[in-house]
Design an enzyme around this catalytic site. Structure first.
Site, PDB file in Angstrom:
ATOM      1  N   LEU A  83      12.362 106.545  60.743  1.00 35.32           N
ATOM      2  CA  LEU A  83      12.871 106.367  62.108  1.00 35.32           C
ATOM      3  C   LEU A  83      12.938 104.900  62.556  1.00 35.32           C
ATOM      4  CD1 LEU A  83      11.071 109.352  63.902  1.00 35.32           C
ATOM      5  CD2 LEU A  83      13.444 109.241  63.148  1.00 35.32           C
ATOM      6  N   CYS A 139      12.145 115.313  62.135  1.00 29.89           N
ATOM      7  CA  CYS A 139      12.086 114.381  61.008  1.00 29.89           C
ATOM      8  C   CYS A 139      10.819 114.645  60.198  1.00 29.89           C
ATOM      9  CB  CYS A 139      12.089 112.941  61.516  1.00 29.89           C
ATOM     10  SG  CYS A 139      11.873 111.717  60.215  1.00 29.89           S
ATOM     11  N   ILE A 200      20.056 122.313  60.360  1.00 29.82           N
ATOM     12  CA  ILE A 200      18.660 121.919  60.254  1.00 29.82           C
ATOM     13  C   ILE A 200      18.544 120.417  59.994  1.00 29.82           C
ATOM     14  CG2 ILE A 200      17.818 124.141  59.377  1.00 29.82           C
ATOM     15  CD1 ILE A 200      18.151 122.975  56.495  1.00 29.82           C
ATOM     16  N   GLY A 253      24.322 119.998  54.272  1.00 33.35           N
ATOM     17  CA  GLY A 253      25.134 120.274  53.096  1.00 33.35           C
ATOM     18  C   GLY A 253      26.599 120.533  53.343  1.00 33.35           C
ATOM     19  N   GLY A 274      26.615 114.804  57.660  1.00 34.68           N
ATOM     20  CA  GLY A 274      25.804 113.616  57.465  1.00 34.68           C
ATOM     21  C   GLY A 274      26.003 112.991  56.105  1.00 34.68           C
TER      22      GLY A 274
END
EC number: 1.3.1.14
Length: 314
Positions: A83, A139, A200, A253, A274
């Site tokens: 982070l 995270c 997720i 994914g 992502g």
């Protein structure tokens, strides 16, 4: 199918999600190209994303974990960034730039160690007028933050409620898969007033160099993302769609329009992308066009017709 006035083109993808108007159901996931206002605008304009999420911003500057903090695997990526961020005062100008120049909604991802810290960061970013907030309670590689909070239903509810008390824009809560029952955490977010959940975040993972015996990541372990986690994400979205009344945003994914359709059929109201952005920023437009062609071919009038479709196949 209802006929449209002459000259008007039907939109199969444009719809409203938690009050935000999206040109398509693809969203940039937090942590990827979300460090600057310019990169967020690039993803929105050049990439064609329906919305963009910033990197996660906290109450104080944070350097993150030592390198190597990210490695590529055959099945995706393993990262332990920790982070890193400039703090909310240090990020305010970047968020303002993104809001002023993006043609898509801009969502601020935030984190903290307590409900009051989450509220502090949210209030601190409000002058930039983000379209929504995404609460990172998931995270897996930041001690005292993220999943340390997101695995506790009481804390998730308290954090969500604290942010809802100080903002007047939608609040999304990003969930961790590293729990026994993700629907329990989703219910806690909904009880706290969340407008949507995002499922997720990364799955706990580790890689070891067999020549030296050392863990590859500087933090030893991290979070797995990319193609390997898609079945996990699809199942989590499927379960949350059944358990919650609020929208579920699927992430994990997604690297093609087929992946996006699968996630939507599981119950996702939209999908975040992502890891696949590292290959090409234009993936958002590609996914949007692919979904639209699929809807036309199958005779569906809009994307809502396939949302949660798998639940009807009994």
């Amino acid at each position: 199918m209802q006929k449209l006035p002459a000259g008007r083109k039907r939109s199969y993808l444009m719809y409203t999600l938690t009050g935000l108007k999206l040109k398509n159901p693809t969203i940039l996931a937090a942590g990827v190209l979300g460090t600057t206002g310019a990169s967020l605008c690039r993803v929105a304009r050049e990439g064609g994303a329906g919305a963009v999420v910033t990197k996660s911003i906290g109450p104080a500057p944070k350097t993150g974990h030592p390198n190597p903090s990210m490695i590529e695997l055959d099945c995706g990526f393993l990262n332990a960034m920790g982070l890193p961020n400039p703090s909310y005062p240090g990020f305010l100008q970047e968020l303002e730039f993104a809001k002023e120049n993006s043609d898509a909604p801009v969502i601020a991802s935030i984190f903290g160690g307590t409900p009051s810290e989450f509220a502090e960061v949210a209030e601190g970013l409000l002058p930039a007028k983000p379209d929504a907030f995404e609460l990172n309670v998931s995270c897996p590689h930041a001690e005292g933050y993220g999943a340390a909070i997101g695995s506790n239903p009481c804390l998730v509810e308290a954090v969500t409620a604290a942010v809802k008390d100080v903002v007047n824009v939608p609040v999304w809560v990003k969930l961790t898969p590293n729990v026994a029952d993700i629907t329990c955490i989703g219910n806690a977010a909904e009880s706290g007033g969340a407008d949507a959940v995002v499922a997720i975040n990364t799955v706990k993972g580790m890689a070891i160099d067999i020549e030296s015996g050392y863990p590859v990541l500087g933090n030893r372990s991290g979070g797995l993302s990319g193609k390997a986690v898609k079945p996990v994400a699809v199942k989590c979205v499927y379960d949350l769609f059944t358990a919650l009344e609020i929208p579920v945003i699927g992430v994990g994914g997604v690297s093609s329009w087929e992946d996006a359709v699968e996630m939507i059929m599981a119950g996702a109201a939209a999908v975040q992308v992502g890891s696949a952005v590292y290959d090409r920023v234009g993936i958002f437009s590609e996914i949007g066009k692919g979904i639209e062609a699929f809807l036309k071919r199958k005779g569906y009038s809009d994307i809502k017709k396939i949302t949660g479709l798998a639940h009807e196949m009994v």
